[in-house]
Design a protein around this motif. Structure first.
Motif, PDB file in Angstrom:
ATOM      1  N   HIS A   1       0.805  -1.223   0.000  1.00  0.00           N
ATOM      2  CA  HIS A   1       0.000   0.000   0.000  1.00  0.00           C
ATOM      3  C   HIS A   1       0.839   1.274   0.000  1.00  0.00           C
ATOM      4  O   HIS A   1       0.323   2.328  -0.347  1.00  0.00           O
ATOM      5  N   PHE A   2       2.138   1.171   0.348  1.00  0.00           N
ATOM      6  CA  PHE A   2       2.956   2.386   0.298  1.00  0.00           C
ATOM      7  C   PHE A   2       3.135   2.872  -1.138  1.00  0.00           C
ATOM      8  O   PHE A   2       3.053   4.061  -1.416  1.00  0.00           O
TER       9      PHE A   2
ATOM     10  N   ARG B   1      -3.102  14.428   3.894  1.00  0.00           N
ATOM     11  CA  ARG B   1      -2.256  14.138   2.741  1.00  0.00           C
ATOM     12  C   ARG B   1      -3.090  13.867   1.493  1.00  0.00           C
ATOM     13  O   ARG B   1      -2.696  14.202   0.378  1.00  0.00           O
ATOM     14  N   ALA B   2      -4.269  13.247   1.694  1.00  0.00           N
ATOM     15  CA  ALA B   2      -5.123  12.956   0.540  1.00  0.00           C
ATOM     16  C   ALA B   2      -5.844  14.209   0.048  1.00  0.00           C
ATOM     17  O   ALA B   2      -6.391  14.215  -1.047  1.00  0.00           O
TER      18      ALA B   2
ATOM     19  N   SER C   1      -1.220   7.258  -5.772  1.00  0.00           N
ATOM     20  CA  SER C   1      -2.448   8.043  -5.610  1.00  0.00           C
ATOM     21  C   SER C   1      -2.119   9.508  -5.341  1.00  0.00           C
ATOM     22  O   SER C   1      -2.943  10.380  -5.571  1.00  0.00           O
ATOM     23  N   LEU C   2      -0.905   9.760  -4.846  1.00  0.00           N
ATOM     24  CA  LEU C   2      -0.511  11.135  -4.562  1.00  0.00           C
ATOM     25  C   LEU C   2       0.153  11.793  -5.767  1.00  0.00           C
ATOM     26  O   LEU C   2       0.679  12.897  -5.668  1.00  0.00           O
TER      27      LEU C   2
ATOM     28  N   VAL D   1      -6.576   9.419  -2.003  1.00  0.00           N
ATOM     29  CA  VAL D   1      -7.000   8.154  -1.397  1.00  0.00           C
ATOM     30  C   VAL D   1      -6.524   8.100   0.055  1.00  0.00           C
ATOM     31  O   VAL D   1      -5.361   8.355   0.341  1.00  0.00           O
TER      32      VAL D   1
ATOM     33  N   ILE E   1      -6.766  11.700  -7.918  1.00  0.00           N
ATOM     34  CA  ILE E   1      -7.775  11.354  -6.917  1.00  0.00           C
ATOM     35  C   ILE E   1      -7.057  11.102  -5.597  1.00  0.00           C
ATOM     36  O   ILE E   1      -6.086  10.359  -5.548  1.00  0.00           O
TER      37      ILE E   1
ATOM     38  N   ALA F   1      -1.044   4.129   5.360  1.00  0.00           N
ATOM     39  CA  ALA F   1       0.067   4.132   4.398  1.00  0.00           C
ATOM     40  C   ALA F   1       0.863   5.422   4.463  1.00  0.00           C
ATOM     41  O   ALA F   1       1.300   5.957   3.449  1.00  0.00           O
TER      42      ALA F   1
ATOM     43  N   ALA G   1      -0.131   4.262  -2.287  1.00  0.00           N
ATOM     44  CA  ALA G   1      -0.329   5.609  -1.752  1.00  0.00           C
ATOM     45  C   ALA G   1       0.488   6.614  -2.555  1.00  0.00           C
ATOM     46  O   ALA G   1       0.000   7.682  -2.912  1.00  0.00           O
TER      47      ALA G   1
ATOM     48  N   MET H   1     -11.196   0.555  -5.678  1.00  0.00           N
ATOM     49  CA  MET H   1      -9.854   0.381  -6.242  1.00  0.00           C
ATOM     50  C   MET H   1      -9.862   0.595  -7.760  1.00  0.00           C
ATOM     51  O   MET H   1      -8.879   1.061  -8.328  1.00  0.00           O
TER      52      MET H   1
ATOM     53  N   PHE I   1      -6.023   5.379   2.857  1.00  0.00           N
ATOM     54  CA  PHE I   1      -5.998   3.924   2.945  1.00  0.00           C
ATOM     55  C   PHE I   1      -6.396   3.455   4.332  1.00  0.00           C
ATOM     56  O   PHE I   1      -6.270   4.182   5.315  1.00  0.00           O
TER      57      PHE I   1
END
Lengths: 417, 362
Positions: A312-313, B150-151, A319-320, B83, B81, B89, A316, B51, B85
Motif C-alpha cells: 500500500h505504500f 495528505r489525501a 495516488s498522490l 485516497v 484522486i 500508508a 499511496a 480500487m 488507505f
C-alpha cells in the motif's frame, strides 16, 4: 494513569516488593541463558582474547637468554655497541641455552634483521670453542667469531626483541617498524606488502558487495512480490548454495570455468570466442565465484526487509501523483535501506575474511588477508604475525560496523526494528 | 451522462480469475460534492469498486468516466484522486510535513506554495507542532488525520476513503466521523467512502450504495434506506429489523396486504402506492423501535401475544426478545420508561404495530 507512590518509606517498600516479585523469573532466565553464555565465552571471546594477546606477546628471547634480556634493557640503546658485560652474559647464555629455545630466539631475531638466524645458529655452534674470559675479551672473541657482532644494528635489534610485549607484529602488519632509536617509521619500500594486501582485500570485498547488491536487489524484489510456487522455486534457488558444501561449490566453479570447461566450450561452440578465455585462477574467476558465494548473504536480508514493506505504500505514492519510478526512488528505496545496509555489511564482512575460495580460484597476486593469516599460522608458524593481521582485519570490520551503525542505526542492523 | 455527476460507472464488470464476476454490471453515478458511502459485507465488491476508481484495478468490461472522460486505462498517478488507505500508508521515513509535501512535490509546486499548503492543512487537521514528528511517534487518531490531510492537500476534486476509521476505538471513531464530515463540508470535495459499519454510513453519508454480491442492492439517502428499503436484504442490513417469513394471501382491494405468519396469526401491512402486491412467500419487516408493548399495543392493527425470552438493559433503553410462536422471534427496543414494568423472562406480553410500520418483501 500510573500514580507514583508519594512517601519515601512506602516507595522503598514498593520497590522491594517489585524486586522480590520478579526475582524468580530473572533467576530462571539467567540460568537458561547460562550455557550459551559459557559457550560463547569459551569458544569466541576467549580465542579472540588469545589472538589479541598473541599479537603482542614476545617470549622468545626472555626464555632463551633471560639475563642478556635484563642487561640489554639496562642499555640506553644509544649509538655504538652495548657495554662489555652484555657480551659476556650473552656468550655464556648462548653456550648454555637449550637448542630449542635458541632456535626460537633465532627465528624471532630473524624477523628484525634477516640473516640473524644464521648468525645465532653459527655462533651457537662455535661458542664452545671460546674460553671464558674478561668481559672485554669476550666482546672481542664474539666479534672475531662473526664480524656482525660488532655492528650496533644487531644489538639494537636484539634490544627491541627483549621486552615481554612488542609492537613489532602489529606495526609489521601495517608496513611499519621501529628503527634503531625506537621511532616508528615506514618499512623499506621493497618490504611494504601488508597495506597493499589489506587494501586489495577491502577492494575485492567492496566490489563483491556492490555486484551482489546490483544483482541481489532485483532478485530480492522479485522474491518478495512473487506468489505461490514461483516464490518457493526462487527461494530454493537462493538457498541452494547454502545447503551445498563450500568446497564442492568452489570445485564445481573450477570445472565450469577452466580452459576446457563448460563455459569456454559453450562460447567456442557458439563461435563467440576463438581462443578460450582465462576465467579462473585470476581476478575474474575470483569475482565470479565470490559473488556466487556471497549472493545469499545479500539477498536474504534484502528479501526480509522488502517482505515487510506492504504494497500500500507504493499505491499511496501513486495516488498522490508520483510516477512509479519516482515512487520507487522516494518511497520504496529509502524503506529498503536497512536491508541494503544489513546485506552489504554482512556480505562485506564475510568476504573480507574469506579464505578457502580465494586460495583455490585466485592467482597469487589476488590473495586476500585471510590467505596470509593462514600462511603465517600454518606454514611459518609465526603466530605473532598471524594474530596481528587478524587484529587489523578485525579492526577494519569493527570500524565499518560502527560507520554502518551510525548511518543505518544499530538496532536496524541487528534486525531489532 | 447526467449533469452534476463527477464520476460515472457504465456497465462495469470485474473478474479476478476469468470465471467469477466480483462486480456485475455496475452503473453508478457519483454526484459533484456529495458524500457517497459504499456499504456492504466483505467480498460484496465495494472495495473493488473503490480500487477501480483509484486506478489500482482495471475493469474487465465497461467504462469509468470522470468528468465525462474515460479513465479506466489512466494510471493511478495521473488521475488526481486522493485516497485515504485503511492502514493510512503514511511514509514511515518522512515527517508529517514531508508526508504532506510529497504530493505537492510530485506536482512540481514551488517551495513557498508547498510550505503554505502544508501549513494550511496541518492547521485544518489540528496537528500544529507535530510537523516534524515521524508517523510512528503519533497516536492512531493523529496518524489518521495526517492521512486525511495528505489525501486532501493537493486539492483533488474527489477523495476515496477505504475504511479509514477501522483501526480506531469507538469513541475516537465517532469523533473522527464528525471531523471528516466537517472537512467535507468546508472543502466541498466529493467523497467516496467505503465501510462495512452501517451506523457509520448512516451518520456520515449524503447517499449510501448498498453492495450485495457484486451488485448495488439500493442507492439512496440514509433516511430513505432506513424507512423504505428496496429489499429484505437492505431492510436487514441497515439497522436492526424483525424479518418474519410468512405467506401473502393475495391482497384485498383496500391496498393492504394480509400475511399469515408461521404461528398462524395474521398481520396486515400497508403497501406504498405503485408497488405490486406480492403473493406467496413473503418477508415482513418491522423495526424493533416501532413495536408497541402492553396496553398501547392493544389499540394497534397488528397484535401478537408472545413470551419474553431475553432482556438486555442498555442504559437508555431496554431490548427484549419475544417468542411469538411458530419458531419466530421479535426484538423490541424501547426507552426504559416505556416498558410498563421491568420485563421478566418468561412473562407474557402483547406486542403490536401499525399497518404502515410493516414492510412486505417478496
Amino acid at each position: 494513569m500510573a500514580v507514583a507512590v508519594a512517601h519515601g518509606a512506602e516507595a522503598a517498600e514498593l520497590r522491594r516488593a517489585w524486586h522480590r516479585s520478579g526475582q524468580r523469573r530473572r533467576l530462571v532466565s539467567l540460568l537458561l541463558v547460562a550455557p550459551l553464555f559459557l559457550y560463547v565465552l569459551l569458544t569466541f571471546m576467549l580465542p579472540i582474547g588469545l589472538v589479541l594477546y598473541r599479537a603482542f606477546e614476545n617470549p622468545e628471547l626472555i626464555e632463551a637468554f633471560p639475563e642478556t634480556a635484563s642487561t640489554l634493557s639496562g642499555w640506553d640503546g644509544g649509538e655504538g655497541l652495548p657495554p662489555d658485560p652484555v657480551f659476556a652474559t650473552f656468550a655464556r647464555e648462548l653456550a648454555d641455552a637449550p637448542k630449542r629455545a635458541t632456535a626460537e630466539a633465532a627465528r624471532r631475531l630473524n624477523y628484525e634483521i634477516s640473516g640473524f638466524r644464521t648468525l645465532i645458529s653459527s655462533s651457537a655452534r662455535k661458542i664452545d670453542s671460546i674460553e671464558p674470559a674478561e668481559p672485554s675479551a669476550m666482546r672481542d672473541a664474539l666479534i672475531e667469531l662473526d664480524a656482525r657482532w660488532g655492528e650496533p644494528a644487531y644489538w639494537h635489534a636484539m634490544k627491541r626483541a627483549t621486552p615481554s610485549y612488542t609492537p613489532y607484529y602489529i606495526l609489521a602488519a601495517v608496513d611499519l617498524r621501529q628503527d634503531d632509536r625506537g621511532d616508528v617509521v615506514q618499512a623499506p619500500e621493497d618490504q611494504r606488502t601488508y597495506v597493499d594486501i589489506l587494501l586489495r582485500t577491502l577492494r575485492i570485498a567492496a566490489v563483491v558487495t556492490l555486484v551482489c547488491l546490483l544483482l541481489g536487489f532485483p532478485l530480492a524484489n522479485l522474491m518478495a512480490n512473487a506468489s505461490g510456487p514461483f516464490a518457493v522455486v526462487l527461494m530454493i534457488a537462493v538457498m541452494l548454495p547454502f545447503w551445498t558444501s563450500l568446497l564442492a561449490r568452489t570445485s564445481a566453479w573450477i570445472v565450469l570455468l577452466q580452459k576446457e570447461g563448460l563455459v569456454n566450450s559453450l562460447l567456442a561452440w557458439l563461435g563467440l570466442i576463438q581462443a578460450p578465455l582465462e576465467l579462473i585462477f585470476n581476478t575474474t574467476g575470483l569475482y565470479i565465484v565470490m559473488v556466487h558465494m556471497m549472493l545469499p548473504f545479500m539477498v536474504l536480508p534484502l528479501y526480509a526487509t522488502m517482505k515487510g514493506i506492504p504494497p500500500h505504500f507504493m499505491k499511496a505514492s501513486a495516488s498522490l501523483g508520483a510516477h512509479p519510478l519516482r515512487g520507487f526512488l522516494h518511497v520504496y528505496l529509502p524503506m529498503t535501506l536497512p536491508g541494503v545496509g544489513a546485506g552489504a555489511l554482512l556480505t562485506f564482512i564475510v568476504t573480507v575474511g574469506y579464505y578457502i575460495t580465494p586460495s583455490l580460484v585466485a592467482s597469487a597476486s589476488d590473495q586476500m588477508v585471510g590467505y596470509f593469516i593462514a600462511f603465517f599460522a600454518n606454514t611459518t608458524i609465526n603466530w605473532g604475525m598471524a594474530s596481528a593481521l587478524g587484529m587489523v582485519l578485525l579492526a577494519c570490520v569493527v570500524v565499518l560496523y560502527l560507520i554502518a551503525a551510525r548511518m543505518v542505526g544499530i538496532r536496524q542492523l541487528a534486525g531489532l526494528k | 451522462m447526467t449533469r452534476g455527476n463527477i464520476v460515472e460507472f457504465a456497465g462495469v464488470q470485474k473478474s479476478y480469475d476469468g470465471r467469477h464476476l466480483v462486480i456485475h454490471d455496475l452503473d453508478l453515478g457519483i454526484r459533484h460534492g456529495e458524500f457517497l458511502t459504499l456499504l456492504g459485507a466483505s467480498g460484496s465488491g465495494k472495495t473493488t469498486t473503490l480500487m477501480m476508481l483509484a486506478g489500482f484495478e482495471t475493469p474487465t468490461r465497461g467504462h469509468i468516466l470522470m468528468k465525462g472522460v474515460p479513465i479506466e486505462h489512466l494510471p493511478p498517478h495521473r488521475r488526481g484522486i486522493g485516497v485515504v488507505f485503511q492502514n493510512y500508508a503514511l511514509f514511515p521515513h518522512m515527517s508529517v510535513a514531508q508526508n504532506l509535501a510529497y504530493p505537492l512535490k510530485m506536482r512540481g509546486d514551488d517551495r513557498a506554495t508547498i510550505a503554505r499548503r502544508v501549513e494550511k492543512f496541518v492547521h485544518m487537521v489540528r496537528l500544529e507542532g507535530m510537523e516534524h514528528r515521524r508517523p510512528s511517534e503519533l497516536s492512531g487518531g493523529q496518524q489518521q488525520r495526517v492521512a486525511l490531510a495528505r489525501a486532501l492537500v493537493f486539492e483533488p476534486d474527489l477523495v476515496l476513503m477505504d475504511e479509514p476509521l477501522g483501526a480506531l476505538d469507538k469513541a475516537l471513531r465517532e469523533h473522527m466521523q464528525d471531523e471528516i464530515r466537517q472537512i467535507h463540508r468546508e472543502l466541498g470535495v466529493t467523497v467516496v467512502y467505503v465501510t462495512h459499519d452501517q451506523s457509520e454510513a448512516l451518520a456520515m453519508s449524503d447517499r449510501i450504495a448498498i453492495f450485495q454480491d457484486g451488485r448495488i442492492a439500493q442507492i439512496a439517502a440514509p433516511e430513505e434506506l432506513y424507512e423504505r428499503p428496496a429489499s429484505a436484504f437492505v431492510a436487514g442490513f441497515i439497522g436492526e429489523n424483525n424479518l418474519l417469513a410468512g405467506r401473502s394471501e393475495g391482497s384485498a382491494a383496500d391496498g393492504r396486504c394480509r400475511i399469515t405468519l408461521a404461528s398462524g396469526a395474521e398481520a396486515r401491512a400497508a403497501l406504498p402506492g405503485g408497488r405490486t402486491r406480492p403473493t406467496g412467500q413473503v418477508t415482513l419487516a418491522v423495526r424493533p423501535e416501532r413495536l408497541a408493548i402492553g396496553r398501547p399495543a392493544e389499540l394497534l392493527a397488528n397484535r401478537l401475544r408472545g413470551r419474553i425470552t431475553d432482556v438486555a438493559y442498555l442504559g437508555d433503553h431496554l431490548r427484549a426478545q419475544v417468542d411469538i410462536g411458530g419458531g419466530q422471534r421479535m426484538i423490541v427496543r424501547k426507552p426504559v420508561d416505556q416498558f410498563p414494568e421491568r420485563p421478566t423472562i418468561g412473562a407474557e406480553i402483547l406486542v403490536g404495530w401499525r399497518e404502515e410500520d410493516g414492510l412486505v418483501f417478496s
